[in-house]
Scaffold this active site. Sequence first.
Site, mmCIF file in Angstrom:
data_model
loop_
_atom_site.group_PDB
_atom_site.id
_atom_site.type_symbol
_atom_site.label_atom_id
_atom_site.label_comp_id
_atom_site.label_asym_id
_atom_site.label_seq_id
_atom_site.Cartn_x
_atom_site.Cartn_y
_atom_site.Cartn_z
ATOM 1 N N TRP A 30 44.039 41.564 33.186
ATOM 2 C CA TRP A 30 44.437 40.555 34.183
ATOM 3 C C TRP A 30 43.657 39.261 34.083
ATOM 4 C CZ3 TRP A 30 41.807 38.506 38.512
ATOM 5 C CH2 TRP A 30 40.581 39.085 38.830
ATOM 6 N N GLU A 87 36.854 43.806 40.427
ATOM 7 C CA GLU A 87 36.103 43.007 41.393
ATOM 8 C C GLU A 87 35.218 43.871 42.295
ATOM 9 O OE1 GLU A 87 39.045 39.251 42.060
ATOM 10 O OE2 GLU A 87 39.475 41.014 43.260
#
Length: 545
Positions: A378, A312
């Site tokens: 993830w 991110e």
Amino acid sequence: MDLIPAPLRVQPRPDAPPFVLHAGSRIAVAPGAEAAARRLRAELSAATGFDLDPAPAGEDGDLRLALDPELGAEEYRLSADADAVRLTGGGPAGLAHAGQTLRQLLGPAAYRSAPLPGADWTVPAVEVHDAPRFGWRGAMLDVARHFMPKAGVLRFVDQLAAHKLNVLHLHLTDDQGWRIEVRRYPKLTEVGGWRERSMVGFRAGGRRDDQPHGGYYTQDDLREIVAYAAARGVTVVPEIDLPGHNQAAVAAYPELGNTDVVDTAALGTWTDWGVSENILNASEATLRFYEHVLEEVLEVFPSTFVHLGGDECPKEQWKRSDAAQARIAELGLKDEFELQSHVIRHFDRWLAERGRRLIGWDEILEGGLAPGAAVSSWRGYEGGIAAASAGHDVVMCPEQHVYLDHRQADGPDEPVPVGWVRTLEDVYRFEPVPPQLDAAAAAHVIGTQANIWTEFMPTGREVDYKAFPRLAAFAEVAWSDLPRDPAARDWADFERRMAAHYPRLDALGIEYRRPEGPRPWQRRPGVVGRPLEGPPGPSAGVAAP
Ligand code: TNX
């Protein structure tokens, strides 16, 4: 016997008389088993009040610990009859697991720290032969969003060990907090180690407290945690997240940020949840800074793997920054994604030169994966499939299945509705290896991990609630030889064994979610989460083959 995680093979001998541990019981320790014996003795003598002294030379002992080089490092055998309990491990970790199985056989009281009156320490006659499915059976604890004091981390290690989990991934840095002392850069913890206030629940709720939040571990604290975990067969993998999730570090050392597009000197440690745009710059000076940080990290953490995050990382500042654009041109890169790859590749090499290996979140695939890197998959299975197919090692931790910050039930009383509903049964039916991987790629799935993000877990009590009982189901997925087809798993049998496991969790003092739901004080009325509606989004490999 209701063991969790279920062993490979259990042969009860219902007609044979049981073993009974008593005040005069002695421990016999073969060479190499000394450390495991010390641990077992410490745990069992606390629970039973018995001294459990060493057996005199030449005598057999009631608890007999030995190593067997024929067994794998984590493999063990446990054999109990009226004479003795024999624990044999391939290595110290195998013996530690055997000790945990013995605790389960002794009953829930074996998990207490002092004996209760009228205790009964009978072990049924049995033969157990056991070994794990995966070598990486992890739990990630986010101590950045909310700090967990050292005593809580040690307690969490005990909980992992009791479930034969063997990796504690510590998420030590993020926008909202820097939790590891770095001697060379003290402001990382002086400034980045705390924030003025926190959001209570997610943004939409508009609630904040006015309570400064902070804390950090000294290097000695972390050395203690590492050693404590190692004695229980648990490896601690540190995570220093870069180049995103870095507002706390930029607040401490403004020169680390994108100073030509933001006034980084005006930044504080972030008081919001979400993903901050205040990422690192990618200058040589910043690479040097993080090398210095990592030099100290390597001194504290002996683990082969070092997690460097990579997740991110919003690229807006790099897009606007002349310095970042000049860097992209100078390095002959295509875009901001390749600049992120450049940073990760740099540290991949840097770690490899020091005998370590980089692991990062699956975004490190974007812009090209560094040659030696392993991936924590993830955002579903896809990243893991791509990485494993390309010959990289993978730890499967898809958010659709094993993000334990996500809610465990629907309904208004469930504290802080985050993500998808992932029940105990959902976690039990999680399969880490997607069926479309061929054998060679599947062998690159070195393990699996459950991740505990703590935006909405201000203390260890909330962590207890979110982590348990689901971590027990996860431990069985990671350890036991369950059917690969999730639909073929015997949920009813697991649920039956859980009835015996809850009293163990009670004795350990874990404030788990009870099957009937939260207790009144476990609710968080009015705290707004970030619920995701419907079933978890598409992710390759979840369907039964
Ligand atoms: C995604 S998983 C994140 C975390 C959040 C989490 C909340 C990952 C690499 N990044 O920063 O805490 O979602 O579920």
